[in-house]
Design an enzyme around this catalytic site. Structure first.
Site, short mmCIF file in Angstrom:
data_model
loop_
_atom_site.label_atom_id
_atom_site.label_comp_id
_atom_site.label_asym_id
_atom_site.label_seq_id
_atom_site.Cartn_x
_atom_site.Cartn_y
_atom_site.Cartn_z
N ASP A 147 -1.83 -9.04 -8.09
CA ASP A 147 -1.14 -7.74 -7.65
C ASP A 147 0.44 -8.12 -7.99
O ASP A 147 1.12 -9.21 -7.58
CB ASP A 147 -1.52 -7.48 -6.16
N ILE A 148 1.14 -6.88 -8.60
CA ILE A 148 2.45 -7.15 -8.82
C ILE A 148 3.49 -6.96 -7.57
O ILE A 148 4.36 -7.54 -7.62
CB ILE A 148 2.88 -6.34 -9.82
N GLN B 78 -5.05 4.47 -1.13
CA GLN B 78 -5.08 4.11 -2.48
C GLN B 78 -3.94 4.55 -3.23
O GLN B 78 -3.54 5.84 -3.08
CB GLN B 78 -6.47 4.79 -3.07
N HIS C 281 -11.08 -0.73 -7.48
CA HIS C 281 -10.62 -2.34 -7.18
C HIS C 281 -10.83 -2.94 -5.96
O HIS C 281 -10.73 -2.22 -4.99
CB HIS C 281 -9.16 -2.49 -7.89
N PHE C 282 -11.01 -4.23 -5.85
CA PHE C 282 -10.90 -4.93 -4.77
C PHE C 282 -9.68 -5.89 -4.78
O PHE C 282 -9.43 -6.41 -5.78
CB PHE C 282 -12.09 -5.84 -4.78
N HIS C 283 -8.94 -5.84 -3.49
CA HIS C 283 -8.01 -6.77 -3.37
C HIS C 283 -8.56 -8.24 -2.73
O HIS C 283 -9.42 -8.00 -1.91
CB HIS C 283 -6.86 -6.10 -2.31
P1 5GP Z 1 -4.37 0.43 -4.17
O1 5GP Z 1 -3.19 1.09 -3.09
O2 5GP Z 1 -4.75 1.41 -5.07
O3 5GP Z 1 -5.52 -0.12 -3.13
O4 5GP Z 1 -3.67 -0.87 -4.72
C1 5GP Z 1 -3.00 -0.85 -5.91
C2 5GP Z 1 -2.40 -2.07 -5.90
O5 5GP Z 1 -2.13 -2.33 -7.25
C3 5GP Z 1 -1.08 -2.36 -5.07
O6 5GP Z 1 -1.38 -3.38 -4.23
C4 5GP Z 1 -0.02 -2.39 -5.92
O7 5GP Z 1 0.79 -3.48 -5.57
C5 5GP Z 1 -0.67 -3.02 -7.44
N1 5GP Z 1 0.00 -2.44 -8.68
C6 5GP Z 1 0.86 -1.38 -8.61
N2 5GP Z 1 0.89 -1.29 -9.98
C7 5GP Z 1 0.71 -2.22 -10.61
C8 5GP Z 1 1.11 -2.92 -11.90
O8 5GP Z 1 1.70 -2.52 -12.70
N3 5GP Z 1 0.72 -4.10 -12.17
C9 5GP Z 1 -0.13 -4.84 -11.03
N4 5GP Z 1 -0.62 -6.23 -11.36
N5 5GP Z 1 -0.29 -4.54 -9.99
C10 5GP Z 1 0.05 -3.13 -9.68
#
Ligand code: 5GP
Length: 141
Positions: A33-34, A96, A102-104
């Site tokens: 995660d970035i 989200q 996706h899973f973290h």
């Molecule tokens: P969500 O909020 O959808 O569960 O998680 C999305 C995740 O993607 C977030 O934790 C965010 O930090 C990560 N993320 C967003 N943009 C990018 C990216 O361009 N590259 C990577 N590696 N992670 C990203």
């Protein structure tokens, strides 16, 4: 809402955006995660297009969670974590932000507080070092 293949994870899968990849097989892909909530924060995604729990097919979901389970002990060992938080968000109201399912996998240590979700960008040297640790642990597993 329908799947939009201009989301960042679709771009990463197509190689249009860089990432710190740690694992890939025919069906799934894992990368750091970035904006990590902790060192070694990894995302596991299917290569199939689906937004979240509401549209993903069961087979894809099972394949993805299998990769999560495969990587979990590897990441715990690589990061010397006390435990792991597994998170999965569905829809904006639930937090989200990227609409490719996706899973973290988030390493946790007893004395280290969790950083905010999608907060500060990680620095690229630390991300690179952590991805190398996880790749090395995978190769040794
Ligand atoms: P969500 O909020 O959808 O569960 O998680 C999305 C995740 O993607 C977030 O934790 C965010 O930090 C990560 N993320 C967003 N943009 C990018 C990216 O361009 N590259 C990577 N590696 N992670 C990203």
């Amino acid at each position: 809402m329908t799947y939009d293949d201009s989301n960042v994870f679709a771009k990463i899968l197509r190689g249009e955006l860089p990432c710190h990849k740690v694992y890939e097989d025919d069906e799934t892909f894992a990368f750091l995660d970035i904006m990590p909530r902790a060192d070694g924060h990894t995302l596991v995604i299917p290569k199939t297009s689906a937004m979240n729990i509401f549209d993903v097919d069961t087979e894809t979901l099972c394949t993805t969670i299998k990769t999560v389970q495969r990587l979990a002990p590897v990441i715990r060992n690589a990061m010397k974590a006390d435990g792991l938080l597994i998170q999965q968000f569905n829809e904006e109201a639930a937090g989200q932000t990227v609409f490719h399912v996706h899973f973290h996998i988030i390493p946790r240590w007893a004395e280290v507080a969790l950083k905010p979700h999608a907060g500060d960008m990680g620095d690229s040297e630390t991300l690179a070092a952590n991805s190398e640790k996880i790749i090395a642990a995978l190769e040794a597993a």
